[in-house]
Design a protein around this motif. Sequence first.
Motif, PDB file in Angstrom:
ATOM      1  N   THR A 128       0.809  -1.214   0.000  1.00 21.55           N
ATOM      2  CA  THR A 128       0.000   0.000   0.000  1.00 21.55           C
ATOM      3  C   THR A 128       0.843   1.266   0.000  1.00 21.55           C
ATOM      4  N   PHE A 129       1.922   1.263   0.775  1.00 21.60           N
ATOM      5  CA  PHE A 129       2.759   2.460   0.886  1.00 21.60           C
ATOM      6  C   PHE A 129       4.032   2.367   0.041  1.00 21.60           C
ATOM      7  N   ARG A 149       4.616   6.459   8.200  1.00 18.54           N
ATOM      8  CA  ARG A 149       3.843   5.429   7.495  1.00 18.54           C
ATOM      9  C   ARG A 149       3.038   4.589   8.477  1.00 18.54           C
ATOM     10  N   ALA A 152       0.151   6.636   9.814  1.00 17.35           N
ATOM     11  CA  ALA A 152      -0.909   6.707   8.806  1.00 17.35           C
ATOM     12  C   ALA A 152      -1.647   5.373   8.700  1.00 17.35           C
ATOM     13  N   LEU A 156      -5.601   4.758   9.327  1.00 14.23           N
ATOM     14  CA  LEU A 156      -6.433   4.155   8.279  1.00 14.23           C
ATOM     15  C   LEU A 156      -7.077   2.851   8.745  1.00 14.23           C
ATOM     16  N   VAL A 165      -7.542  -0.605   3.230  1.00 17.13           N
ATOM     17  CA  VAL A 165      -6.622   0.497   3.492  1.00 17.13           C
ATOM     18  C   VAL A 165      -6.225   1.190   2.196  1.00 17.13           C
ATOM     19  N   SER A 166      -5.952   0.430   1.158  1.00 19.48           N
ATOM     20  CA  SER A 166      -5.520   1.041  -0.106  1.00 19.48           C
ATOM     21  C   SER A 166      -6.605   1.972  -0.661  1.00 19.48           C
ATOM     22  N   LYS A 168      -9.021   3.518   1.149  1.00 14.08           N
ATOM     23  CA  LYS A 168      -9.131   4.688   2.034  1.00 14.08           C
ATOM     24  C   LYS A 168      -8.010   5.681   1.739  1.00 14.08           C
ATOM     25  N   ARG A 169      -6.819   5.159   1.511  1.00 17.56           N
ATOM     26  CA  ARG A 169      -5.665   6.028   1.231  1.00 17.56           C
ATOM     27  C   ARG A 169      -5.873   6.793  -0.075  1.00 17.56           C
ATOM     28  N   LYS A 170      -6.363   6.086  -1.079  1.00 16.74           N
ATOM     29  CA  LYS A 170      -6.601   6.728  -2.378  1.00 16.74           C
ATOM     30  C   LYS A 170      -7.703   7.786  -2.267  1.00 16.74           C
TER      31      LYS A 170
END
Length: 187
Positions: A128-129, A149, A152, A156, A165-166, A168-170
Amino acid sequence: MLDQGGDYLFALKANRPAMLAEVAAFFADPPEALAAHTTTEADHGRIETRHHRVTHCVDWIFGDRAEPGAPAMPGLATLACVIATRDGGPPSTRYYLSSARLAPQAFAAAVRAHWAIENSLHWVLDVTFDEDRARNRADNGPENLAILRRLALNILNTALPEMPVSRKRKRAGWSDNFARSIIGQMR
């Protein structure tokens, strides 16, 4: 670690070839019957069977037969072996050293707990990061960014637990309002 009441559980790998060969030879033909525990899990469309064996007979690993330059293993109490088979494929064998005197069931739980950390934290940080491609190397930069990271990721993970999570991050990158709602859920 030991002086503070903790224990270690290390995977024995090929970077210690002599020790690995000795432990593998021991488990291939143990001098006595070893305590064992078998688990079977069906996950991600495959069935994996793990056969765990442990021994507390560890004195032989040191002394004249020890690998030159091998690290001292203070408090070594358990040698363990896991033979894993997926869907009838070829078995994979892993060996472990532990300072805790573990029964086979406790050893199996400890090894699975380690992989749970690997899969839930390190894999997410990498995928993801994209942590593995980070190129910051100077001073405290790598450590500072690793802390950010993880911070974060914790934020998340707690916000909207049903959403990946991916995603939500986007969405937080696309929408300031969504990012504020994620940050507003911190407690």
